[in-house]
Design a protein around this motif. Structure first.
Motif, PDB file in Angstrom:
ATOM      1  N   GLY A  97       2.457  -5.422   4.630  1.00 14.81           N
ATOM      2  CA  GLY A  97       3.595  -5.292   4.009  1.00 14.81           C
ATOM      3  C   GLY A  97       4.141  -6.124   3.053  1.00 14.81           C
ATOM      4  N   LEU A  98       3.292  -7.101   2.444  1.00 12.40           N
ATOM      5  CA  LEU A  98       3.714  -8.157   1.464  1.00 12.40           C
ATOM      6  C   LEU A  98       4.195  -7.502   0.065  1.00 12.40           C
ATOM      7  N   PRO A  99       5.338  -7.926  -0.439  1.00  9.09           N
ATOM      8  CA  PRO A  99       5.649  -7.225  -1.850  1.00  9.09           C
ATOM      9  C   PRO A  99       4.591  -7.461  -2.790  1.00  9.09           C
ATOM     10  N   GLN A 100       4.280  -6.614  -3.608  1.00  7.61           N
ATOM     11  CA  GLN A 100       3.233  -6.523  -4.575  1.00  7.61           C
ATOM     12  C   GLN A 100       4.059  -7.222  -6.010  1.00  7.61           C
ATOM     13  N   PRO A 101       2.670  -7.862  -6.668  1.00  9.07           N
ATOM     14  CA  PRO A 101       1.333  -7.987  -6.494  1.00  9.07           C
ATOM     15  C   PRO A 101       1.266  -9.584  -5.847  1.00  9.07           C
ATOM     16  N   THR A 102       0.487  -9.359  -4.888  1.00 12.76           N
ATOM     17  CA  THR A 102       0.199 -10.593  -3.910  1.00 12.76           C
ATOM     18  C   THR A 102      -1.367 -11.084  -4.385  1.00 12.76           C
ATOM     19  N   ASP A 103      -2.075 -10.017  -4.634  1.00 14.00           N
ATOM     20  CA  ASP A 103      -3.839 -10.300  -4.764  1.00 14.00           C
ATOM     21  C   ASP A 103      -3.959 -11.520  -5.817  1.00 14.00           C
TER      22      ASP A 103
ATOM     23  N   VAL B 118     -16.993 -14.648 -10.329  1.00 11.55           N
ATOM     24  CA  VAL B 118     -15.820 -13.809 -10.382  1.00 11.55           C
ATOM     25  C   VAL B 118     -15.378 -13.821  -8.950  1.00 11.55           C
ATOM     26  N   PHE B 119     -13.867 -14.227  -8.704  1.00 13.21           N
ATOM     27  CA  PHE B 119     -13.362 -14.541  -7.362  1.00 13.21           C
ATOM     28  C   PHE B 119     -12.075 -13.346  -7.316  1.00 13.21           C
ATOM     29  N   SER B 120     -11.984 -12.861  -6.052  1.00 11.85           N
ATOM     30  CA  SER B 120     -10.785 -12.175  -5.783  1.00 11.85           C
ATOM     31  C   SER B 120     -10.273 -12.221  -4.421  1.00 11.85           C
ATOM     32  N   ARG B 121      -9.281 -12.320  -4.233  1.00 13.48           N
ATOM     33  CA  ARG B 121      -8.354 -12.431  -2.700  1.00 13.48           C
ATOM     34  C   ARG B 121      -7.599 -11.052  -2.621  1.00 13.48           C
ATOM     35  N   THR B 122      -8.110 -10.288  -1.623  1.00 11.34           N
ATOM     36  CA  THR B 122      -7.210  -9.030  -1.415  1.00 11.34           C
ATOM     37  C   THR B 122      -6.523  -8.885  -0.121  1.00 11.34           C
ATOM     38  N   PHE B 123      -5.273  -8.834  -0.113  1.00  9.16           N
ATOM     39  CA  PHE B 123      -4.414  -9.003   1.332  1.00  9.16           C
ATOM     40  C   PHE B 123      -4.439  -7.446   1.769  1.00  9.16           C
ATOM     41  N   ASP B 124      -4.358  -7.529   3.350  1.00 13.21           N
ATOM     42  CA  ASP B 124      -4.163  -6.238   3.702  1.00 13.21           C
ATOM     43  C   ASP B 124      -3.198  -5.490   3.721  1.00 13.21           C
TER      44      ASP B 124
END
Length: 417
Positions: free
Chosen positions: A237-243, A227-233
């Protein structure tokens, strides 16, 4: 006159010195004189000049424990230069491994057999040629679904020599659901032997010289889910969803083969007590060990579709559903490579090293007939340098060296003809 007459009478009475003639008797057989005996060398005893042996039994392998991932100090790479962001030094990544998959059940025992045949070049059995082939195989299985491995990679941008801005974290968690290891060892040798002693009171003793070939073929197969996930800090202030998220199901085969070839010398000693006998054969070979490693498999991925954005000139791949309020659905993709096991390097590679291979057998026998025996033996073989599959999982690029010790108890039959 009287005196002369007396003299003649005395001479007539004396026996004549001339032997009388022997008259042959017709129709009479005469005996032929017996020939004189002639002594010579006794004939050389004609012994069987061929021999054949067949054996089979149980063998034990030395430890071959697969390390499917390893705990390592944080590994930092970079900086990676960004042409679109000339004001920044570059990207840095730092990776760590937690909860490593450490161990499975190694191959400890297996079965195998051997065949040997020889021929004495002369009736006196002073010189001979012989050869043998053998095969040993062991298998085991393991599963470590309760101890997943997590690989965490942090990516940052270096704005000034002393300032790093955190961008995102990648986390991959891997479960090994099914695994198996197989070990195959086989080989052959060819020898010329000379009898060094022929006294009936002493053991038979032969010295030999020849050529040996060995092959050690080990394979690890596994089924892996990740299982892979990338979570932005959030501070970006990036508009969601970005992950991003993803999942994978992989089947992989890791195989290493060791091929040894080189000259060998040794001896064979054998002592008989009536129908019982015992023998000891010891040999040592030196030569080149050619090691080759392959990795193969396939992976089915469920990945989030992405779109590219630029943050202060830094290119980022984010969720394609960005700005829509919901994430994009996962897409299935099949690739031709397996999922990496922790620190395992995926590339094929090879290496050649110098190796020493001693081997031998202590054998006891009982002659059920003059030309057939039942045997029981303890056999051993050692390789001081070999690539074992359990040592290669965490090897980044080279082939790590280990050793192999094989021993077994075999039962067999030996025939002379």
């Amino acid at each position: 006159m009287e005196r002369l007459a007396c003299y003649d009478k005395a001479n007539a009475a004396a026996p004549s010195r001339k032997p009388s003639a022997i008259k042959p008797v017709l129709n009479t057989a005469y005996a032929t004189p017996a020939p004189l005996p002639i002594k010579g060398e006794p004939p050389v005893k004609s012994n069987p000049r061929f021999w054949f042996e067949a054996e089979g039994g149980i063998y034990g392998f030395s430890r071959n424990l697969p390390v499917l991932a390893g705990t390592a100090a944080p590994l930092t790479t970079g900086p990676t230069h960004l042409p679109s962001s000339p004001g920044f030094i570059g990207l840095f990544t730092t990776s760590t491994v937690t909860n490593p998959l450490v161990t499975g059940t190694p191959v400890r025992s297996g079965g195998g057999g051997s065949f040997r045949m020889g021929y004495w070049l002369d009736p006196a059995q002073t010189m001979a040629v012989d050869g043998s082939i053998f095969f040993v195989q062991g298998d085991s299985s393991f599963g470590l679904s309760q101890t997943p491995t997590s690989i965490i990679t942090t990516t940052s941008i270096n704005t000034t020599p002393a300032v790093f801005v955190h961008l995102y974290d990648d986390v991959t968690t891997t479960w090994l659901t099914k695994g198996a290891i197989s070990d195959q060892l086989y080989g052959a040798d060819l020898n010329f032997r000379i009898r060094a002693g022929s006294s009936p009171e002493l053991p038979k003793f032969d010295v030999m010289a020849g050529l040996r070939y060995l092959a050690l073929d080990e394979k690890l197969t596994a089924s892996v889910n990740s299982v892979f996930s990338r979570t932005f800090d959030p501070a970006l202030g990036l508009p969601q969803p970005t992950d991003l998220t993803g999942a994978s199901s992989s089947s992989a085969t890791f195989r290493i083969r060791n091929d040894f070839i080189g000259p060998q010398i040794g001896f064979n000693a054998e002592q008989h007590w009536g129908r019982f006998w015992v023998a000891n054969e010891s040999k040592v070979a030196v030569g080149a060990m050619i090691e080759r490693l392959w990795v193969s498999g396939s992976t089915t991925l469920g990945v989030t579709p992405t779109t590219g954005i630029a943050l202060a000139g830094i290119p980022l791949a984010v969720n394609a559903g960005q700005g829509a309020g919901v994430g994009a659905p996962l897409l299935a993709v099949t690739t031709g490579a397996p999922t990496a096991f922790g620190l395992f390097a995926q590339g094929n590679r090879s290496r050649t090293v110098f190796a020493v291979v001693p081997s031998g057998a202590i054998k006891g026998g009982y002659d059920i007939t003059p030309n057939m025996s039942l045997t029981v033996a303890y056999n051993y073989l050692y390789m001081n340098a070999a690539g074992r599959i359990g040592d290669q999982i965490a090897s980044p690029s080279d082939i790590r060296q280990s050793s192999l010790f094989l021993q077994g108890i075999t039962f067999g039959v030996k025939t002379l003809f």
